[in-house]
Enzyme design. Sequence first.
Site, PDB file in Angstrom:
ATOM      1  CG  ASP A  81      -1.976   0.977   1.294  1.00 23.07           C
ATOM      2  OD1 ASP A  81      -2.413   1.397   0.209  1.00 23.07           O
ATOM      3  OD2 ASP A  81      -2.427   1.339   2.403  1.00 23.07           O
ATOM      4  CE  LYS A 183     -12.742   7.880   5.249  1.00 24.85           C
ATOM      5  NZ  LYS A 183     -11.275   7.787   5.222  1.00 24.85           N
TER       6      LYS A 183
HETATM    7  P1  13P Z   1      -9.084   4.795   5.341  1.00 25.72           P
HETATM    8  O1  13P Z   1      -8.234   5.694   6.172  1.00 25.72           O
HETATM    9  O2  13P Z   1     -10.353   5.465   4.917  1.00 25.72           O
HETATM   10  O3  13P Z   1      -9.353   3.495   5.986  1.00 25.72           O
HETATM   11  O4  13P Z   1      -8.293   4.494   3.972  1.00 25.72           O
HETATM   12  C1  13P Z   1      -7.324   3.476   3.917  1.00 25.72           C
HETATM   13  C2  13P Z   1      -6.514   3.525   2.676  1.00 25.72           C
HETATM   14  O5  13P Z   1      -6.822   4.177   1.706  1.00 25.72           O
HETATM   15  C3  13P Z   1      -5.294   2.705   2.661  1.00 25.72           C
HETATM   16  O6  13P Z   1      -4.541   2.903   1.507  1.00 25.72           O
HETATM   17  O1  G3H Z   2      -3.224   5.018   3.628  1.00 27.97           O
HETATM   18  C1  G3H Z   2      -2.695   4.677   4.666  1.00 27.97           C
HETATM   19  C2  G3H Z   2      -3.122   3.434   5.345  1.00 27.97           C
HETATM   20  O2  G3H Z   2      -4.246   3.655   6.148  1.00 27.97           O
HETATM   21  C3  G3H Z   2      -1.974   2.832   6.098  1.00 27.97           C
HETATM   22  O3  G3H Z   2      -1.670   3.578   7.226  1.00 27.97           O
HETATM   23  O4  G3H Z   2       0.744   4.089   6.874  1.00 27.97           O
HETATM   24  O5  G3H Z   2      -0.308   4.281   9.147  1.00 27.97           O
HETATM   25  O6  G3H Z   2       0.091   2.031   8.125  1.00 27.97           O
HETATM   26  P1  G3H Z   2      -0.177   3.489   7.891  1.00 27.97           P
HETATM   27 ZN    ZN Z   3      -4.610   4.890   0.736  1.00 26.10          ZN
END
Ligand code: 13P
Ligand code: G3H
Ligand code: ZN
Length: 316
Positions: A81, A183
């Site tokens: 991610d 948000k």
């Molecule tokens: P949220 O903060 O809305 O859960 O989004 C998570 C996300 O986009 C991780 O990449």
């Molecule tokens: O977009 C971010 C995700 O919610 C992951 O969060 O970088 O704190 O693990 P993190």
């Molecule tokens: Zn994200």
Amino acid sequence: MIVTTAQLFKHAYGKYAVGAYNINNAEQAMGLFKGAIDSQAPFIIQISKGARNYTDKRMLEAIIRSAGEIFPDAIFAVHLDHGDEQTCYDCIDSGFFSSVMIDASHDPFEKNVEITKRVVDRAHAKGISVEAELGMLGGVEEDIVVEEGHSCLTDPAEAEEFVKQTGCDSLACAIGTSHGAFKFKGKQSLHFDVLEKIKARMNGFPLVMHGSSSVPQDEVARINAAGGTIAGSMGVDVNEYLPAAKLGVTKINIDTDGRLVWTRVHREFFRDKPSEFDFRPPGKIFIAEYAKFIASRNVLLGSAGQLTDLRNSLSK
Ligand code: 13P
Ligand code: G3H
Ligand code: ZN
């Protein structure tokens, strides 16, 4: 069974969205796999840079491998991610990830294209899918903070050009959401107009929605009743998940909501049992509650009940 996000999206496109859930530890992994199997849904496990550094990247890989053995019927992708270029290469070379996200969305268009294209070339050589991002969400992504008012929605014409030039497999689009628990101010809807315009240009191309947590108000109220001070939180309307999926959103990212489940369970547990110091009883409750949460989200995303059909289509 680990598959690529491209394989998942081929089955989901236009019908449902695959839930992409972030994990950091064994309890989240257990709850996620259990909830997915209970709801018979494919899913995407997302690992952020922060998650890889929380214990050790090898620890998370081992947890996921074990969960795959404990739940042999699960079909899922292992996805990085919000990766930077170097972390993408590390994950591509790990032999474990089936998908990476290169997030160069904070760079100018041309630089974003250049970086994304390099990652696509390296990933595709190993059969790994690549998600890229165009446009800017508000909120916090890893160590980058986008001030409110500085986020910008994805431009449909640019999106088409970006995909053509990079060869990425899916595109994260900014359609009004942001990361975290705050948000919107008041009720706001997703920008379906942007999705419609993108779909008109790129029908069949999988889109990704970040910042999709719904931030359930009853969850926040329980956290606050147990000593929390979360004020003014607001999330995405869960009734907008499926309409977004019908417009080509095949991956819906949910992290914050899982953190809220964790916080509620642990705050309530230790409030009600102030002399307790064994962390396993609340850990067990969390796993069960997180599994319930995941199953409920998969129903809303339309991914619940898709496992058998997906398995059959993968074996063709
Ligand atoms: P949220 O903060 O809305 O859960 O989004 C998570 C996300 O986009 C991780 O990449
Ligand atoms: O977009 C971010 C995700 O919610 C992951 O969060 O970088 O704190 O693990 P993190
Ligand atoms: Zn994200």
